[in-house]
Design an enzyme around this catalytic site. Structure first.
Site, mmCIF file in Angstrom:
data_model
loop_
_atom_site.group_PDB
_atom_site.id
_atom_site.type_symbol
_atom_site.label_atom_id
_atom_site.label_comp_id
_atom_site.label_asym_id
_atom_site.label_seq_id
_atom_site.Cartn_x
_atom_site.Cartn_y
_atom_site.Cartn_z
ATOM 1 N N ASP A 32 8.347 -17.196 35.996
ATOM 2 C CA ASP A 32 8.618 -16.730 34.796
ATOM 3 C C ASP A 32 9.793 -16.365 34.138
ATOM 4 O O ASP A 32 10.737 -15.581 35.143
ATOM 5 C CB ASP A 32 7.592 -15.659 34.341
ATOM 6 C CG ASP A 32 7.302 -15.499 32.810
ATOM 7 O OD1 ASP A 32 6.085 -15.912 32.446
ATOM 8 O OD2 ASP A 32 8.064 -15.101 32.061
ATOM 9 N N ILE A 33 10.315 -16.866 33.115
ATOM 10 C CA ILE A 33 11.790 -16.693 32.684
ATOM 11 C C ILE A 33 11.932 -15.069 32.364
ATOM 12 O O ILE A 33 13.212 -14.620 32.217
ATOM 13 C CB ILE A 33 12.157 -17.400 31.384
ATOM 14 C CG1 ILE A 33 13.569 -17.532 31.230
ATOM 15 C CG2 ILE A 33 11.505 -16.859 30.218
ATOM 16 C CD1 ILE A 33 14.017 -18.754 30.324
ATOM 17 N N ASN A 94 -4.036 -15.537 29.552
ATOM 18 C CA ASN A 94 -4.264 -14.982 28.049
ATOM 19 C C ASN A 94 -4.596 -16.116 27.378
ATOM 20 O O ASN A 94 -4.177 -17.245 27.355
ATOM 21 C CB ASN A 94 -2.747 -14.563 27.913
ATOM 22 C CG ASN A 94 -2.306 -13.227 28.613
ATOM 23 O OD1 ASN A 94 -3.000 -12.495 28.908
ATOM 24 N ND2 ASN A 94 -0.851 -13.443 28.742
ATOM 25 N N GLN A 101 -1.224 -14.607 24.523
ATOM 26 C CA GLN A 101 -1.066 -15.964 24.716
ATOM 27 C C GLN A 101 0.062 -16.470 23.741
ATOM 28 O O GLN A 101 -0.016 -16.492 22.490
ATOM 29 C CB GLN A 101 -2.157 -17.153 25.013
ATOM 30 C CG GLN A 101 -1.835 -18.589 25.104
ATOM 31 C CD GLN A 101 -2.977 -19.361 25.019
ATOM 32 O OE1 GLN A 101 -4.074 -19.070 24.550
ATOM 33 N NE2 GLN A 101 -2.642 -20.758 25.591
ATOM 34 N N SER A 102 1.295 -16.993 24.139
ATOM 35 C CA SER A 102 2.301 -17.294 23.273
ATOM 36 C C SER A 102 2.845 -18.990 23.625
ATOM 37 O O SER A 102 3.365 -19.342 22.716
ATOM 38 C CB SER A 102 3.495 -16.461 23.582
ATOM 39 O OG SER A 102 4.050 -16.587 24.910
ATOM 40 N N HIS A 107 -1.685 -21.852 31.385
ATOM 41 C CA HIS A 107 -0.721 -21.258 32.399
ATOM 42 C C HIS A 107 -1.532 -20.172 33.163
ATOM 43 O O HIS A 107 -2.200 -19.225 32.397
ATOM 44 C CB HIS A 107 0.442 -20.822 32.161
ATOM 45 C CG HIS A 107 0.367 -20.062 30.752
ATOM 46 N ND1 HIS A 107 0.327 -20.695 29.680
ATOM 47 C CD2 HIS A 107 0.890 -18.567 30.427
ATOM 48 C CE1 HIS A 107 0.633 -19.499 28.894
ATOM 49 N NE2 HIS A 107 0.662 -18.416 29.256
ATOM 50 N N LEU A 108 -1.677 -19.871 34.462
ATOM 51 C CA LEU A 108 -1.930 -18.728 35.107
ATOM 52 C C LEU A 108 -0.983 -18.145 35.639
ATOM 53 O O LEU A 108 -0.078 -18.477 36.318
ATOM 54 C CB LEU A 108 -2.780 -19.406 36.392
ATOM 55 C CG LEU A 108 -3.454 -18.104 37.131
ATOM 56 C CD1 LEU A 108 -4.417 -17.417 36.640
ATOM 57 C CD2 LEU A 108 -4.143 -18.880 38.188
HETATM 58 P P1 5GP Z 1 1.809 -16.052 27.471
HETATM 59 O O1 5GP Z 1 2.151 -15.165 26.657
HETATM 60 O O2 5GP Z 1 1.526 -17.222 26.733
HETATM 61 O O3 5GP Z 1 0.569 -15.745 28.279
HETATM 62 O O4 5GP Z 1 2.900 -16.429 28.934
HETATM 63 C C1 5GP Z 1 3.861 -17.386 28.387
HETATM 64 C C2 5GP Z 1 4.910 -16.994 29.385
HETATM 65 O O5 5GP Z 1 5.704 -18.096 29.498
HETATM 66 C C3 5GP Z 1 5.575 -15.591 29.220
HETATM 67 O O6 5GP Z 1 5.560 -14.598 30.321
HETATM 68 C C4 5GP Z 1 7.131 -16.184 28.911
HETATM 69 O O7 5GP Z 1 8.113 -15.269 29.776
HETATM 70 C C5 5GP Z 1 7.104 -17.412 29.651
HETATM 71 N N1 5GP Z 1 8.155 -18.597 29.252
HETATM 72 C C6 5GP Z 1 8.282 -18.772 28.094
HETATM 73 N N2 5GP Z 1 9.185 -19.773 27.996
HETATM 74 C C7 5GP Z 1 9.574 -19.839 29.156
HETATM 75 C C8 5GP Z 1 10.867 -20.985 29.644
HETATM 76 O O8 5GP Z 1 11.396 -21.642 29.006
HETATM 77 N N3 5GP Z 1 11.000 -20.959 31.006
HETATM 78 C C9 5GP Z 1 10.144 -19.984 32.000
HETATM 79 N N4 5GP Z 1 10.553 -20.192 33.209
HETATM 80 N N5 5GP Z 1 9.157 -19.326 31.582
HETATM 81 C C10 5GP Z 1 8.927 -19.186 29.865
#
Ligand code: 5GP
Ligand code: ZN
Length: 121
Positions: A32-33, A94, A101-102, A107-108
């Site tokens: 994760d970034i 999420n 969820q963003s 994704h897990l």
């Molecule tokens: P969510 O909030 O949807 O459950 O998780 C999305 C995840 O994706 C977040 O933890 C966010 O840091 C990660 N993420 C978003 N954009 C990128 C990206 O371009 N590269 C990586 N490695 N992770 C990302």
């Protein structure tokens, strides 16, 4: 949103760089970034699936495989619980914006390396 604009599809295709830890025909796993713990890995299907909210019966195998891959990665990184069930890690989906969820490509989250609290915020 068009699938071709999906950031995780771009990561799968290598159009956005990522730090991969595992890949096969069904899934890709990468760091994760913006990690929320010392270890924070995302395991995603190669196929674009919006999230748990849109799973179809045909997706059951890939979701099961995501959990198995998570277990293997966690073991490789030394996060697996010991015989006394100490240590450990958290696996999170999420589902929808209110749940956090963003990115709308399934994704897990594999999160570990620190003590975690419950309930989550
Ligand atoms: P969510 O909030 O949807 O459950 O998780 C999305 C995840 O994706 C977040 O933890 C966010 O840091 C990660 N993420 C978003 N954009 C990128 C990206 O371009 N590269 C990586 N490695 N992770 C990302
Ligand atoms: Zn996608």
């Amino acid at each position: 949103m068009d699938i071709k604009d999906c950031i995780f599809c771009k990561i799968v295709r290598g159009e956005i760089p990522s730090k991969g830890v595992y890949r096969d025909d069904l899934v890709y796993a990468f760091h994760d970034i913006n990690p929320v713990a010392p270890t924070h890995i995302l395991i995603i299907p190669i196929k674009h699936i919006v999230g748990v909210q849109s799973l179809e019966p045909e997706d059951e195998c890939v979701v099961g495989h995501m959990f198995y891959v998570a277990r293997r990665i966690a073991e490789d990184l030394g996060l697996a619980p010991d015989e006394d069930l100490n240590r450990g890690y958290r696996l999170v989906f999420n589902v929808g914006r209110d749940a956090g969820q963003s990115v709308f490509h399934l994704h897990l989250h594999l999160i570990g390396g620190r003590r975690m609290s419950w309930p989550p915020g």
